[in-house]
Design a protein around this motif. Sequence first.
Motif, PDB file in Angstrom:
ATOM      1  N   ALA A  22       0.982  -0.995  -0.069  1.00  0.00           N
ATOM      2  CA  ALA A  22       0.076   0.409  -0.167  1.00  0.00           C
ATOM      3  C   ALA A  22       0.785   1.475  -0.580  1.00  0.00           C
ATOM      4  CB  ALA A  22      -1.007  -0.029   0.795  1.00  0.00           C
ATOM      5  N   PHE A  78       8.669  -6.968   6.020  1.00  0.00           N
ATOM      6  CA  PHE A  78       8.125  -7.599   6.684  1.00  0.00           C
ATOM      7  C   PHE A  78       8.002  -8.902   7.198  1.00  0.00           C
ATOM      8  CE2 PHE A  78       3.603  -5.347   3.730  1.00  0.00           C
ATOM      9  CZ  PHE A  78       3.591  -4.725   5.417  1.00  0.00           C
ATOM     10  N   GLN A 108       7.002  -4.034  10.851  1.00  0.00           N
ATOM     11  CA  GLN A 108       5.576  -3.670  11.572  1.00  0.00           C
ATOM     12  C   GLN A 108       4.985  -3.521  12.856  1.00  0.00           C
ATOM     13  OE1 GLN A 108       5.875  -6.575   9.802  1.00  0.00           O
ATOM     14  NE2 GLN A 108       3.213  -7.107   9.301  1.00  0.00           N
ATOM     15  N   HIS A 109       5.460  -4.524  13.239  1.00  0.00           N
ATOM     16  CA  HIS A 109       4.554  -4.862  14.539  1.00  0.00           C
ATOM     17  C   HIS A 109       5.259  -4.945  15.883  1.00  0.00           C
ATOM     18  CE1 HIS A 109       1.174  -6.631  12.806  1.00  0.00           C
ATOM     19  NE2 HIS A 109       1.948  -7.433  12.214  1.00  0.00           N
ATOM     20  N   ARG A 111       0.946  -0.917  10.031  1.00  0.00           N
ATOM     21  CA  ARG A 111       0.792  -1.447   8.691  1.00  0.00           C
ATOM     22  C   ARG A 111       1.905   0.289   7.927  1.00  0.00           C
ATOM     23  NH1 ARG A 111      -6.073  -2.305   8.292  1.00  0.00           N
ATOM     24  NH2 ARG A 111      -5.061  -3.753   9.583  1.00  0.00           N
ATOM     25  N   VAL A 112       1.742  -0.380   6.344  1.00  0.00           N
ATOM     26  CA  VAL A 112       2.594   0.496   5.571  1.00  0.00           C
ATOM     27  C   VAL A 112       1.488   1.435   4.572  1.00  0.00           C
ATOM     28  CG1 VAL A 112       4.920  -0.390   5.690  1.00  0.00           C
ATOM     29  CG2 VAL A 112       3.268  -0.830   4.368  1.00  0.00           C
ATOM     30  N   PRO A 113       1.485   2.238   4.905  1.00  0.00           N
ATOM     31  CA  PRO A 113       2.847   3.091   4.316  1.00  0.00           C
ATOM     32  C   PRO A 113       2.399   4.025   5.613  1.00  0.00           C
ATOM     33  CG  PRO A 113       0.148   4.420   2.989  1.00  0.00           C
ATOM     34  CD  PRO A 113       0.712   2.840   3.703  1.00  0.00           C
ATOM     35  N   GLU A 158      -2.259   6.008   5.840  1.00  0.00           N
ATOM     36  CA  GLU A 158      -3.435   5.943   5.546  1.00  0.00           C
ATOM     37  C   GLU A 158      -3.627   6.867   3.939  1.00  0.00           C
ATOM     38  OE1 GLU A 158      -6.649   3.184   5.382  1.00  0.00           O
ATOM     39  OE2 GLU A 158      -5.554   3.205   7.709  1.00  0.00           O
ATOM     40  N   VAL A 159      -3.254   5.580   3.060  1.00  0.00           N
ATOM     41  CA  VAL A 159      -2.669   5.961   1.629  1.00  0.00           C
ATOM     42  C   VAL A 159      -3.569   7.041   1.340  1.00  0.00           C
ATOM     43  CG1 VAL A 159      -2.525   5.499  -0.959  1.00  0.00           C
ATOM     44  CG2 VAL A 159      -2.285   3.418   1.059  1.00  0.00           C
ATOM     45  N   ARG A 217      -8.098  -5.701   1.924  1.00  0.00           N
ATOM     46  CA  ARG A 217      -7.320  -6.048   3.315  1.00  0.00           C
ATOM     47  C   ARG A 217      -7.960  -7.103   3.717  1.00  0.00           C
ATOM     48  NH1 ARG A 217      -3.003  -4.846   6.565  1.00  0.00           N
ATOM     49  NH2 ARG A 217      -3.829  -6.497   8.486  1.00  0.00           N
ATOM     50  N   TYR A 224      -5.542 -10.915   3.960  1.00  0.00           N
ATOM     51  CA  TYR A 224      -5.495 -11.489   5.231  1.00  0.00           C
ATOM     52  C   TYR A 224      -6.701 -11.670   5.877  1.00  0.00           C
ATOM     53  CZ  TYR A 224      -1.334  -7.999   5.069  1.00  0.00           C
ATOM     54  OH  TYR A 224      -0.359  -7.034   4.339  1.00  0.00           O
TER      55      TYR A 224
HETATM   56  N1  GSH Z   1      -5.889   1.482   5.713  1.00  0.00           N
HETATM   57  C1  GSH Z   1      -4.561   1.225   5.287  1.00  0.00           C
HETATM   58  C2  GSH Z   1      -4.161  -0.291   4.944  1.00  0.00           C
HETATM   59  C3  GSH Z   1      -2.471   0.030   4.617  1.00  0.00           C
HETATM   60  C4  GSH Z   1      -2.080  -1.978   5.009  1.00  0.00           C
HETATM   61  O1  GSH Z   1      -3.298  -2.639   5.197  1.00  0.00           O
HETATM   62  N2  GSH Z   1      -0.880  -2.308   4.594  1.00  0.00           N
HETATM   63  C5  GSH Z   1      -0.752  -3.792   4.435  1.00  0.00           C
HETATM   64  C6  GSH Z   1      -0.298  -3.298   3.455  1.00  0.00           C
HETATM   65  S1  GSH Z   1      -0.718  -3.655   1.563  1.00  0.00           S
HETATM   66  C7  GSH Z   1       0.080  -4.167   5.626  1.00  0.00           C
HETATM   67  O2  GSH Z   1       0.711  -2.629   5.905  1.00  0.00           O
HETATM   68  N3  GSH Z   1       0.422  -5.022   6.173  1.00  0.00           N
HETATM   69  C8  GSH Z   1       0.974  -4.977   7.450  1.00  0.00           C
HETATM   70  C9  GSH Z   1       0.578  -6.158   8.744  1.00  0.00           C
HETATM   71  O3  GSH Z   1      -1.030  -6.135   7.986  1.00  0.00           O
HETATM   72  O4  GSH Z   1       0.892  -6.894   8.755  1.00  0.00           O
HETATM   73  C10 GSH Z   1      -4.123   2.837   4.150  1.00  0.00           C
HETATM   74  O5  GSH Z   1      -4.772   2.102   3.060  1.00  0.00           O
HETATM   75  O6  GSH Z   1      -2.636   2.741   3.540  1.00  0.00           O
END
Ligand code: GSH
Length: 218
Positions: free
Chosen positions: A15, A37, A42-43, A55-57, A68-69, A113, A117
């Motif tokens: 994202a 990751f 990220q945690h 989460r990123v970004p 939030e993108v 998402r 996930y």
């Molecule tokens: N709503 C957030 C969603 C961000 C998101 O889900 N990022 C994912 C990567 S696509 C992430 O960081 N995943 C790592 C995790 O959940 O552990 C946005 O739009 O920025």
Amino acid sequence: MIGGMYTLYYSPGTASMAVHQALLEIGAPYRLELVDFERRAQHSAAYLRLNPAGRVPTLVVDGQPYAEVAALLLLLAERHPDSRLAPPAGTPRRYEMYQWLAYFAYALGATYRDWFYPRDLGFTEHPSELRAGLRMRIEAVWERVDVHLRAGGPYLLGAELSMADLQLLMYMRWSRNMPRPALGWPALAQFATHMRARTSWQRLCELEGLTEWRFSAA
Ligand SMILES: N[C@@H](CCC(=O)N[C@@H](CS)C(=O)NCC(=O)O)C(=O)O
């Protein structure tokens, strides 16, 4: 343009891509920080202080982290009006861009998402009905956007590129291994061809090491 160095916390192909591409389009100075990751960075406690959702970004602007993108694309549009990645503030075209950013955030961002996930929903793997439902939601977006682009492309706002196009392109790429990828819709395929010819996209692929879905509308 507002000065200062941005820091983008990213993971390749995720994202953070649309924000990364926006920074490249703008030509703003930025620093990349990889959130690994594989190591579940990220945690980590340090990252959670920046982004409590893990989460990123995350984009650090003047020492302050934001997430939030869609919000980050708006933030950058506001800070860099000369980059022409958004119509002027207060105009109907600008409001159209807001609509697309919000629509993609919920209809694609939130649905993807759930697609990527299953654990968020309490499953180790999706039950097949759920998977089919998520797929249907994503494909309904491709259908709607394809009709829209056919009526007045090449970009979402017609002749003008905007932040919403960067967001759309990212989400389209994520469909590449789905049963019916976005490139199966003709106007979306044409849109991808335009977008993937941009220097910013090619540079983004180089910097993030992305080899799949890089060039022509195959
Ligand atoms: N709503 C957030 C969603 C961000 C998101 O889900 N990022 C994912 C990567 S696509 C992430 O960081 N995943 C790592 C995790 O959940 O552990 C946005 O739009 O920025």
